[in-house]
Write an enzyme that holds these catalytic residues in place. Structure first.
Site, PDB file in Angstrom:
ATOM      1  N   ILE A 466       0.820  -1.207   0.000  1.00  0.00           N
ATOM      2  CA  ILE A 466       0.000   0.000   0.000  1.00  0.00           C
ATOM      3  C   ILE A 466       0.859   1.265   0.000  1.00  0.00           C
ATOM      4  O   ILE A 466       0.418   2.330   0.426  1.00  0.00           O
ATOM      5  CB  ILE A 466      -0.978  -0.010   1.189  1.00  0.00           C
ATOM      6  CG1 ILE A 466      -0.233  -0.096   2.524  1.00  0.00           C
ATOM      7  CG2 ILE A 466      -1.953  -1.158   1.060  1.00  0.00           C
ATOM      8  CD1 ILE A 466      -1.147   0.025   3.741  1.00  0.00           C
ATOM      9  N   GLY A 467       2.082   1.112  -0.506  1.00  0.00           N
ATOM     10  CA  GLY A 467       3.003   2.241  -0.560  1.00  0.00           C
ATOM     11  C   GLY A 467       4.121   2.149   0.445  1.00  0.00           C
ATOM     12  O   GLY A 467       4.971   3.034   0.533  1.00  0.00           O
ATOM     13  N   PRO A 593      16.512  -0.650   5.164  1.00  0.00           N
ATOM     14  CA  PRO A 593      16.668   0.635   5.860  1.00  0.00           C
ATOM     15  C   PRO A 593      16.135   1.824   5.076  1.00  0.00           C
ATOM     16  O   PRO A 593      15.656   2.790   5.677  1.00  0.00           O
ATOM     17  CB  PRO A 593      18.194   0.734   6.054  1.00  0.00           C
ATOM     18  CG  PRO A 593      18.672  -0.680   6.031  1.00  0.00           C
ATOM     19  CD  PRO A 593      17.786  -1.387   5.053  1.00  0.00           C
ATOM     20  N   GLN A 599       9.082   4.969   6.420  1.00  0.00           N
ATOM     21  CA  GLN A 599       7.922   4.624   7.241  1.00  0.00           C
ATOM     22  C   GLN A 599       7.981   5.316   8.603  1.00  0.00           C
ATOM     23  O   GLN A 599       6.984   5.867   9.064  1.00  0.00           O
ATOM     24  CB  GLN A 599       7.859   3.114   7.430  1.00  0.00           C
ATOM     25  CG  GLN A 599       7.360   2.362   6.217  1.00  0.00           C
ATOM     26  CD  GLN A 599       5.902   2.685   5.935  1.00  0.00           C
ATOM     27  OE1 GLN A 599       5.003   2.319   6.677  1.00  0.00           O
ATOM     28  NE2 GLN A 599       5.670   3.399   4.852  1.00  0.00           N
ATOM     29  N   LYS A 662       9.662  -7.288  12.999  1.00  0.00           N
ATOM     30  CA  LYS A 662       8.512  -6.671  13.657  1.00  0.00           C
ATOM     31  C   LYS A 662       7.941  -5.598  12.736  1.00  0.00           C
ATOM     32  O   LYS A 662       8.588  -5.164  11.790  1.00  0.00           O
ATOM     33  CB  LYS A 662       8.908  -6.051  14.996  1.00  0.00           C
ATOM     34  CG  LYS A 662       9.355  -7.065  16.045  1.00  0.00           C
ATOM     35  CD  LYS A 662       9.660  -6.381  17.365  1.00  0.00           C
ATOM     36  CE  LYS A 662      10.052  -7.384  18.438  1.00  0.00           C
ATOM     37  NZ  LYS A 662      10.350  -6.740  19.741  1.00  0.00           N
ATOM     38  N   GLY A 665       5.078   0.011  10.428  1.00  0.00           N
ATOM     39  CA  GLY A 665       4.216   0.935   9.691  1.00  0.00           C
ATOM     40  C   GLY A 665       3.482   1.923  10.566  1.00  0.00           C
ATOM     41  O   GLY A 665       3.068   2.981  10.088  1.00  0.00           O
ATOM     42  N   GLU A 666       3.306   1.604  11.845  1.00  0.00           N
ATOM     43  CA  GLU A 666       2.462   2.452  12.680  1.00  0.00           C
ATOM     44  C   GLU A 666       3.174   3.093  13.857  1.00  0.00           C
ATOM     45  O   GLU A 666       2.734   4.128  14.359  1.00  0.00           O
ATOM     46  CB  GLU A 666       1.266   1.623  13.170  1.00  0.00           C
ATOM     47  CG  GLU A 666       0.342   1.295  12.007  1.00  0.00           C
ATOM     48  CD  GLU A 666      -0.645   0.178  12.281  1.00  0.00           C
ATOM     49  OE1 GLU A 666      -1.820   0.499  12.475  1.00  0.00           O
ATOM     50  OE2 GLU A 666      -0.242  -0.989  12.273  1.00  0.00           O
TER      51      GLU A 666
END
Length: 704
Positions: A466-467, A593, A599, A662, A665-666
């Protein structure tokens, strides 16, 4: 940056393998792929916030040029809604379009106009006259409502241990405060789009989504189909952030394609996305803390109220972050909801953790001030040895190392703890910090790897990029697992025909997909013999991690981080500028990296936006949003974003069957808003417990 020793492709920076296609236009998105005989649908949304449809005057519209059909509750296909979906919940009934005459919120889909061109469909949709019987509506959200209730969502509503009131009474330092966050929206760059086509009883959908497996399952259930007869493809997706699951436009496209027996495409407008793509619920959070004189917690009480719709319950689990971050002798957390006449909220980047960390980490900062303890030291003094609620061991918790490295890099030791002491001309300067965490789970996935006759390898997995750079990360993982170079590996994804796989969500995608690919690659290597001639159609091995995921040892698995921010505040104008930010993260093995830094920094930019700008406001009169567009809904622009730094501490875990990967993204957004809010206090001496920290709020706080 502390780096563990590792050889191979994983851990080295690689540009995106699809980068050239994207910048040259060769990569096509869901709304761009051509279909012969394509028709276009345009959704008509309700203009009332609650009531019933009494009439839809479709005849004049059907006579307009190019119009092929008007679908509404009088002629729509019946849908099945009494099922449990992939995420363990019933679907949002908004997806079951045109099933009755009820209108539960403003912007509810009431009809779909289908025409030969999108321009004709839009003109006809805007001309469609819909009559309603209005009913009183309620969109008012506040903490004192009597109709709130505990709600589980994807975690238990309430956790409790110890005697909370006794420990609060015994604390040498006690804090009680209320924090609030507003309604926020995803707004990915690529709008939501879906094209549906039926052929020989099979359904083919080209879509922009975060998981083809997810969409197949929901559509098959809604339309009572065999999942094997449904194929969903989403090769390139221009952002999702939790919003691109199963939505009304996909279901409407499938329904219209069945009625017209030709391909139908439905694309949401930006304004429609503010209604139909979900959002982050506003929250009101009350935090009570009690500590000994040195700042060690005796009591932690975190209670969050969020808003849901009247048609489907979704919980923003903001109190959940306290269940991981800090322990206390008495520990209570609670997530509550209230149902109002609004669209259903949904997953949005770091659901629960983003707003929850704002409240908890600001409260920790206030406690540190009252106790006279450095904010970094106070957090380190309250590092738990095991999960504060679960009691499980941590599968890596290097938060201390993140704070220690971040404090050195940010020159924290020279910080004067007193607020309002630093100036740069008209600007007051301040620094703040906050901790971050986000879960690092894994879900069952399947993948296949083919050894091709030319010596290359093809990986097939129904993952979604999703990018985030997932396609590139999986290429590196596969290359190492196959002991070959990345340019000898082609990763094909975004196609449900490749078998079930985890969605791109919950920071679980790369971990789950990599596990399946590694397992398939290992099995393939066992079948290959040196010097073996590969047949023309290759040798393919498939892996399924369902049993392995189920056998995974129970541990607290999370990524952790420490956020640092410096702000400048002009108390004459109310302007707040973030001058620098540093995030240090412990997130397992970093696969790539180059894209990982993007991200982390992208999340931190969103944290700036959350802290200073983002706020969707509902008009209580009509129940809809004020300024439902990117002119009225403000996000961080280039002028708001300084040079950000993201560092990480790699943490090898040789016992982890998923390779120690792990999710990242968030976690970049978690804690960022709190660090900025804490820095604003340090600059001005005024606490801001409500987001965003707008200029008028800065002025009001300074005048007070």
């Amino acid at each position: 940056m502390t780096t563990a020793v590792r050889t191979g492709a994983v851990g080295t920076g690689h540009v995106r393998v699809e980068g050239r296609d994207k910048v040259t236009g060769a990569a096509r998105y869901a709304g761009e792929i051509p279909f012969a005989g394509l028709a276009h649908g345009w959704l008509v949304l309700s203009t009332v916030a609650r009531g019933r449809i009494t009439d839809i005057d479709s005849e004049p519209v059907l006579r307009m040029p190019g119009v092929l059909a008007v679908l509404d509750h009088r002629n729509a296909l019946p849908l099945t809604t009494d099922y449990v979906g992939m995420l363990g919940t019933a679907p949002d009934p908004t997806c079951a379009v045109f099933q009755n005459d009820r209108v539960p919120h403003r912007g509810w889909p009431v009809a779909l106009v289908v025409a030969e061109t999108p321009e004709q469909a839009r003109e006809a949709a805007e001309a469609l006259a819909v009559s309603y019987t209005r009913e009183p509506h309620d969109v008012g959200f506040d903490a004192d409502r009597p109709d709130t209730r505990p709600a589980d969502g994807h975690m238990p509503a309430v956790t409790d241990k110890g005697d909370l009131e006794a420990e609060l009474a015994a604390g040498a330092v006690v804090l009680e405060a209320e924090y609030s966050t507003p309604e926020e929206h995803h707004n990915p760059m690529e709008p939501h789009a879906a094209t549906a086509r039926w052929e020989d009883g099979r359904l083919d959908v080209v879509d922009s989504n975060q998981g083809a497996t997810w969409v197949v399952g929901e559509l098959a259930q809604l339309f009572s189909l065999d999942p094997a007869s449904v194929r969903v493809r989403s090769e390139h997706v221009g952002g999702g952030f939790g919003s691109k699951g199963v939505r009304a436009h996909q279901v409407a496209a499938v329904m219209a394609a069945a009625v017209l027996d030709r391909p139908v495409r439905v694309v949401l407008t930006r304004r429609q996305m503010f209604t139909l793509a979900g959002h982050r619920s506003p929250t009101v959070q009350r935090v009570r803390l009690a500590a000994d004189a040195d700042g060690r917690l005796r009591a932690l009480d975190h209670r969050s109220l969020s808003r849901t719709s009247t048609v489907h319950e979704f919980v923003e689990p903001s109190a959940g972050v306290a269940r991981v971050m800090y322990d206390a002798d008495a520990h209570h957390t609670e997530n509550r909801v209230v149902s109002l006449d609004v669209p259903t909220p949904t997953w949005m980047r770091a659901p629960g953790e983003a707003p929850g960390s704002f409240a908890l980490e600001c409260a920790l900062d206030e406690l540190a001030e009252k106790a006279g303890v450095d904010p970094v030291l106070l957090r380190l003094r309250n590092e738990p040895e095991r999960g504060p609620v679960s009691g499980l061991p941590f599968a890596g918790r290097n938060l201390r190392a993140c704070f220690e490295l971040g404090a050195r890099r940010f020159d924290w030791a020279r910080r004067d703890p007193r607020p309002g002491r630093r100036r740069d001309g008209r600007w007051l300067l301040g620094t703040g910090t906050a901790a971050a965490s986000f879960g690092a789970g894994a879900a069952p996935s399947t993948a296949s790897v083919t050894a091709e006759a030319d010596g290359s390898f093809t990986v097939r997995i129904a993952a979604a990029d999703i990018g985030t750079g997932a396609r590139t990360a999986l290429t590196l993982v596969a290359a190492d697992a196959l002991d070959t170079a990345p340019d000898r590996v082609q990763v094909r994804l975004g196609d449900s025909a490749f078998g079930p796989a985890m969605i791109a969500g919950g920071s679980m995608g790369t971990r789950s997909w990599s596990w399946a690919i590694t397992a398939a690659a290992a099995a393939l290597r066992e079948r290959l013999v040196p010097g073996q001639e590969i047949p023309p159609d290759g040798i393919t091995v498939r892996a399924d991690t369902t049993e392995a995921v189920a056998a995974l040892a129970q541990k607290e698995r999370h990524s952790f981080g420490a956020q640092f921010a410096e702000v400048a505040v002009d108390v004459a104008t109310g302007e707040v500028r973030v001058r620098r930010m540093l995030g240090v993260f412990a997130a397992g093995w970093i696969v790539n990296p180059l894209t990982a830094r993007g991200q982390f920094i992208g999340g931190m930019v969103w944290g700036i936006s959350m802290a200073l700008h983002e706020e969707a406001v509902r008009d209580p009169g009509h129940g809809g949003l004020v300024g439902a567009d990117l002119a009225g809904y403000h996000v961080a622009a280039h002028a708001d974003v300084p040079r950000l730094e993201a560092e990480w501490i790699e943490e090898p875990d040789p016992d982890d069957p998923a390779g120690g990967i792990k999710g990242i993204g968030e976690i970049g957004i978690v804690g960022a808003a709190a660090a900025i809010a804490n820095a604003v206090w340090h600059a001005t001496g005024v606490r801001h417990r409500a987001l965003p920290i707008r200029p008028d709020r800065v002025l009001a706080g300074h005048d007070a």
